[in-house]
Design a protein around this motif. Structure first.
Motif: not given
Length: 312
Positions: A185-188, A217-226, A246-259
């Motif tokens: 990112a950024p993607n726009s 923030e969430k908008l950038s996270e959504e773009e990366m997911l999309k 930021g660190t939305s539920e969908e984004f966090l699920s995709a990253v799935s970090p340990k730390y």
């Protein structure tokens, strides 16, 4: 009399050796140690720093230093073959601290410098860094501000005849053969909020990876997911100092970090990290460490294992 002089000469010789050895220890490269116990953060969801992991010698390690610059970001990376990278440079008055930290690693050149976005708490001391070290390439998003801080950065870049490479999602930054550095990112071309211009960087070393999100923030996270980027990472540098924006539920699920590492000041005026963000991280079983409670944080990888510790 002769015996007395010989005795004292021997004593003086030993004393000089001790002084010389002590001087070398003080002035040489800092040795990054992992104490047996670390301070427990009130916001931690994981173990105390450091973790007990057996890693090989530092010559084969990826070393990622989250420098404690209070309510700001500055991350210094040393790659396994010796190349270096700096992501952000704290506030205006953090220059001496960041420069001192980097010099302790016996580094004279920064091969890659990234200013994630032109907020003062991310590029404040960038001009000092550029003026002090030899610089390879500089990456920044295509957005400008009228602040004195931003102008100072541009002046320092121009003074060294350097150029800015525009950071955009989908790019890669060449560093070393075993390491992949991607910009996600950024993607726009335009955002209402400057935070969403943040350059999001993913560093992959063999089977381990780290994701650095600036203030995205969430908008950038959504773009990366999309766009379907591979966001999976072992370590997440939590965006915007742990803000709930930021660190939305969908984004966090995709990253799935340990730390997760949060760069933040103790008792800051923004209430960072926000409870909502900490709750989401806890629900995902992520071990969270903050610079506010642990100071400088070091993450090491040998390409298979990750170790988290503190460094002076």
């Amino acid at each position: 009399m002769k015996r007395f002089l010989l005795k004292n000469q021997k004593f003086l010789y030993i004393l000089l050796l001790v002084i010389l050895f002590t001087t070398l220890l003080v002035s040489g490269c800092s040795f990054q140690t992992f104490p047996e116990t670390g301070k427990t953060s009130q916001t931690q969801t994981g173990d105390n720093l450091p973790e007990d992991r057996s890693l090989p010698s530092s010559s084969s390690l990826l070393e990622v230093n989250f420098i404690d610059v209070g309510q700001a970001d500055s991350i210094f990376i040393k790659f396994p073959e010796g190349k270096t990278m700096l992501i952000d440079a704290g506030n205006n008055d953090d220059g001496d601290k960041i420069i001192s930290f980097i010099k302790k690693q016996c580094v004279k050149k920064l091969d890659v410098v990234v200013g994630t976005h032109p907020h003062e708490d991310h590029i404040g001391a960038m001009d000092d860094i550029i003026n002090t070290f030899n610089i390879g390439k500089i990456y920044m998003p295509k957005v400008t501000t009228t602040t004195r801080t931003f102008k100072d950065v541009l002046i320092s870049i121009a003074a060294k005849n350097l150029k800015i490479t525009t950071a955009m999602g989908g790019m890669t930054i060449p560093v070393e053969d075993d390491v992949k550095v991607e910009i996600l990112a950024p993607n726009s071309a335009h955002y209402e909020d400057l935070n969403n211009y943040s350059a999001v960087i993913k560093v992959t070393y063999k089977s381990t990876s780290l994701l650095f999100t600036g203030d995205a923030e969430k908008l950038s996270e959504e773009e990366m997911l999309k766009l379907g980027f591979n966001l999976r990472a072992d370590v997440l540098k939590v965006g915007h100092h742990g803000s709930s924006s930021g660190t939305s539920e969908e984004f966090l699920s995709a990253v799935s970090p340990k730390y997760a590492i949060i760069s933040v000041a103790k008792n800051n005026d923004y209430g960072h990290p926000h409870k909502e963000t900490l709750r989401r991280l806890a629900a995902h079983g992520v071990k969270v460490y903050t610079t506010a409670d642990n100071g400088n944080i070091l993450v090491e990888s040998d390409g298979k294992n990750i170790r988290v510790g503190r460094v002076n």
